[in-house]
Design an enzyme around this catalytic site. Structure first.
Site, mmCIF file in Angstrom:
data_model
loop_
_atom_site.group_PDB
_atom_site.id
_atom_site.type_symbol
_atom_site.label_atom_id
_atom_site.label_comp_id
_atom_site.label_asym_id
_atom_site.label_seq_id
_atom_site.Cartn_x
_atom_site.Cartn_y
_atom_site.Cartn_z
ATOM 1 N N GLY A 258 0.815 -1.207 0.000
ATOM 2 C CA GLY A 258 0.000 0.000 0.000
ATOM 3 C C GLY A 258 0.848 1.257 0.000
ATOM 4 O O GLY A 258 1.938 1.310 -0.573
ATOM 5 N N GLU A 293 -3.017 9.918 -0.501
ATOM 6 C CA GLU A 293 -2.009 10.139 0.541
ATOM 7 C C GLU A 293 -1.749 11.620 0.745
ATOM 8 O O GLU A 293 -1.541 12.075 1.878
ATOM 9 C CB GLU A 293 -0.714 9.408 0.169
ATOM 10 C CG GLU A 293 -0.871 7.914 -0.097
ATOM 11 C CD GLU A 293 -1.566 7.168 1.030
ATOM 12 O OE1 GLU A 293 -1.453 7.570 2.189
ATOM 13 O OE2 GLU A 293 -2.240 6.154 0.730
#
Length: 804
Positions: A258, A293
């Site tokens: 990830g 992110e």
């Protein structure tokens, strides 16, 4: 090790206030050894001098002192801190030697050149595996990192421009203080990294990867820099607060699993750097993960949830914001359709199964928090927030975000803080919306009949929501939308003013809400067979999502699902959804269909791919689909000739040839010699895994499940090749082997626990009672393992019913 409870966290927060962390890390043993030495110095105050508390440290402790006095060794990962003073200094020297399988810090050796890389990742409470700390999200303070590493290495951390000192064969990197961050937002990565930098949009942007992947990073650097610049500008505008640090780095590391939103220094699994030229869907995924992110710099880092029951404040918002930003600020204007064609389908299934839970729910301890990094929190959360923006209007939504960040920057918040800010700018009472969408599990069902939209929720009426319903007429140019009605649902029945006699009414047109729908009996055939006649990517996506949900609930056959998806593939205009639709069609044919119908459906998918391969922009993904569904070795051989230097396609062909019983050893050796991918050995392992040979299955299982010698980034491909249809007799023993290993899958932390318990769960060679047996064993395992088994076991149970 003891898991911190919410009660303990609240008690500790009421007693002490952390001022700062000074953390020294020594990586110099890692080129040949496995040990990381840390010295953590924590400065904090106590509101009740003389009271006691504890610090978190799972790493073996060499020495620990509080205000100069020695402390007892930790018990269950906790260092007792007695007789606190008003001001306190805790100093702990620890050594972590478990850097291969342990959580928190990981050493990886590149198989292609032997170079060593090390990364850290601390969510949700894994900082304690490396250094002593108070590992809870509401303690937000500056962190200072000093890192000693081999002289040839680069070191990255949250803040840029470190001071670097040469010290006789090693270097000491001293980074400036971070802003006020939770422990899980911090990071250190190191190794002989390849670096690319660029000035863009007023920021100093950096990209890093291992040396063997430098050509792939250089290939993708322009795209990454462009999306990074676009994202920073978009989020700074809509949140009313530009990212306040000049340096923004992104580090691609092996075996990571990830990506992680560390402040100013995002760490990625380096399998995101595609070894072959990325497909349109892979490029879009790259962009949305990057934006996910990045949005955490605001949701999670700048403003942090007070406790893990508000994890959705981080993850759901980041998942929503990345698609919002992709559509509004980048070239990926169909990104919402990409979500609908992939992860949103997973969320619909999860929300109708045993893992369904409210987006916001009680989280008694951090171990439970690790179990809700899932499809409910992520894609459902994203869809729900998309609905919230629709419900209050985008202008009010943006105004509320600006108030929220201005009010709570560098602090910690709860759900109510955000709801209050949005209610303030929209003028709407959002309490009913909050209770329905965030505090209630399950999915609504909406059906249009006789001009009335009838809805049911998980426990009564549907949630308050705004959605579109389109009326379509069938003609020579396909299905044309005659009218679109935006409907606000506030009860079980809502009149809809649409023309009568349409050939199809599409409920949730434009995909504005999170709800399952069903066509009327009169329109069922049109939805399944004529979905490709719908005029837009999103309308076709809604049709596919409806039929897929019907398949998973036993209301449509695998054949109907394949017909629906292939009808869409024949006309789809959005390049980015071709690959996820091919994956769905292949899954329906391979995983959901029974032995009798599988060959015919696989052939239909193969024929669809062959037609797509005639279009240059679809050829790459179409050939991948053909490699998956080729019926015989002759077809595979022709595909290998078409590979024309595409090593990824060559590996797929060899894997399929192996599954069909072909001899592949010489071809694998030749391909390994010419493939520059440093992880090509795992592609070769997938070829072995697919072979219908008991000895090969046993050897691969040993490497995958017992030795754990396959990185998490490569696990998926090898596991998919292992569980093949038509090999039931050979695979039959591995259900029991899986169950015997299941309790130990938590080893290594949250991400490995999810990967091992999910990827290794059998897809073939099992009996109908296997899902229930797996759930029984998992009930005694760690929460993250239990939830993963429940989710994948439920899907397997549905597949077995469909095959029957």
């Amino acid at each position: 090790m003891s898991s911190l409870t919410q009660v303990e966290a609240e008690q500790r927060a009421a007693l002490i206030a952390v001022e700062r962390y000074d953390i020294s890390i020594d990586f110099t043993d890692l080129p040949t050894g496995s040990t990381v030495v840390c010295v953590s110095t924590v400065t904090f105050t106590c509101r009740e001098p003389g009271a006691s508390t504890f610090a978190d440290c799972v790493a073996p402790v060499i020495s620990a002192t509080l205000n100069g006095e020695p402390l007892d060794a930790p018990v269950d990962g906790r260092i007792a801190l007695p007789q606190l003073a008003e001001r306190n200094t805790l100093r702990v020297e620890s050594v972590q030697a478990d850097t291969t399988d342990g959580p928190g810090v990981h050493k990886s050796v590149d198989p292609s050149d032997g170079e060593v890389y090390v990364w850290t990742t601390f969510a949700p409470d894994e900082a304690r595996y490396l250094f002593a700390c108070f590992d809870q999200p509401d303690f937000k303070v500056p962190h200072s990192f000093t890192v000693t590493a081999p002289a040839a290495w680069l070191v990255t951390s949250n803040t840029g421009d470190p001071t670097i000192e040469d010290r006789g064969g090693v270097r000491r990197w001293t980074f400036p203080d971070t802003p006020a961050l939770a422990t899980y937002n911090t990071v250190v990565n190191a190794g002989p990294l390849h670096e690319v930098r660029r000035e863009a949009g007023g920021y100093d942007l950096g990209l890093f990867c291992r040396q063997s992947l430098a050509p792939m990073l250089d290939r993708d650097a322009d795209e990454l820099f462009t999306v990074t610049e676009q994202g920073l500008a978009f989020f700074g505008d809509v949140f009313g607060l530009p990212f306040p640090q000049r340096k923004y780095d992104q580090v691609f590391m092996p075996d990571f699993g990830g990506a992680m939103e560390n402040w100013g220094c995002v760490t990625w699994e380096d399998s995101y750097l595609q070894r072959s030229t990325p497909t349109p869907a892979e490029r879009e995924t790259f962009a949305v993960v990057l934006l996910h992110e990045m949005s955490h710099m605001w949701f999670g880092n700048l403003v942090t949830m007070r406790w893990w029951d508000d994890l959705w404040l981080n993850e759901a918002f980041a998942e929503f914001a990345c698609y919002w930003a992709a559509v509004r600020a980048t070239r990926y204007t169909d990104a919402w359709v990409g979500l609908l064609a992939a992860d949103k389908l997973i969320a619909y299934l999860a929300d109708q199964g045993p893992v369904s839970h409210p987006i916001r729910q009680p989280v008694p301890d951090v171990a439970e928090a690790a179990s809700i990094f899932d499809a409910i929190t992520y894609p459902k959360g994203a869809a729900v927030l998309h609905q919230l923006m629709t419900y209050v209007g985008e202008e009010s939504f943006v105004a509320g975000m600006k108030i929220y960040f201005a009010r709570y920057a560098w602090g910690s918040t709860t759900l109510q803080d955000l709801i209050d800010a949005l209610a303030e700018t929209s003028g709407r009472d959002l309490n009913a919306w909050r209770a329905g969408w965030l505090e209630t599990a399950g999915v609504d069902r909406l059906v249009l009949a006789d001009g009335v939209l009838r809805g049911t929720g998980p426990a009564g009426p549907p949630r308050p929501q705004v959605l579109g319903i389109g009326a379509y007429a069938k003609g020579s140019s396909g299905l044309t939308r005659m009218a679109l009605e935006l409907v606000e649902v506030q009860g079980p029945e809502t009149p809809v003013a649409l023309p009568a006699g349409a050939d199809l009414y599409l409920v949730n047109d434009d995909d504005l809400t999170f709800a399952t729908t069903r066509p009327s009996a009169a329109h069922r055939e049109t939805l399944i067979d004529d979905a490709g006649l719908l005029p837009t990517p999103v309308s076709r996506g809604v049709a596919v999502a409806t039929v897929w949900d019907m398949l998973t609930n036993g209301e449509a056959t695998p054949a109907e699902a394949v017909r629906c998806v292939t009808s869409v593939l024949a006309v789809e205009t959005s390049d980015t959804v071709i690959e996820p639709y091919l994956r769905l069609a292949g899954d329906a044919a391979e995983l959901w269909a029974g032995n009798d119908s599988r060959p015919e459906l696989m052939a239909l998918v193969f024929e669809t791919c062959a037609r797509l391969a005639e279009q240059p922009s679809r050829r790459q993904v179409a050939l991948r689909g053909m490699a998956r569904t080729a019926a015989d070795l002759g077809a595979v051989a022709r595909l290998r000739q078409a590979a024309d230097g595409d090593n990824d396609l060559a590996w797929r062909c060899l894997t399929r040839a192996s599954e069909l019983g072909g001899e592949t050893d010489d071809d694998v050796r030749e391909l390994l010699e010419r493939d520059p991918d440093p992880d090509a050995t795992f592609r070769a392992l997938a070829v072995r895994a697919a072979r219908p040979d008991a000895g090969e299955k046993a050897a691969v299982w040993q490497m995958l499940a017992v030795d754990r010698s396959v990185g998490v980034g490569s696990m998926g491909a090898v596991a998919r090749a292992f569980w093949r249809p038509g090999q039931d007799e050979i695979l039959a023993p591995y259900g029991e082997k899986y169950l015997s290993l299941l309790p130990g899958f938590e080893r290594g932390g949250m991400i490995p626990a999810m990967v091992f318990s999910g990827r290794l769960l059998p897809r073939f060679g099992t009996t109908d009672d296997f899902p229930s047996r797996a759930e029984k064993v998992a009930a005694e395992a760690a929460p993250v393992v239990r939830q993963t088994v429940l989710e994948y076991g439920d899907e397997l149970r549905r597949m077995l019913r469909a095959r029957a």
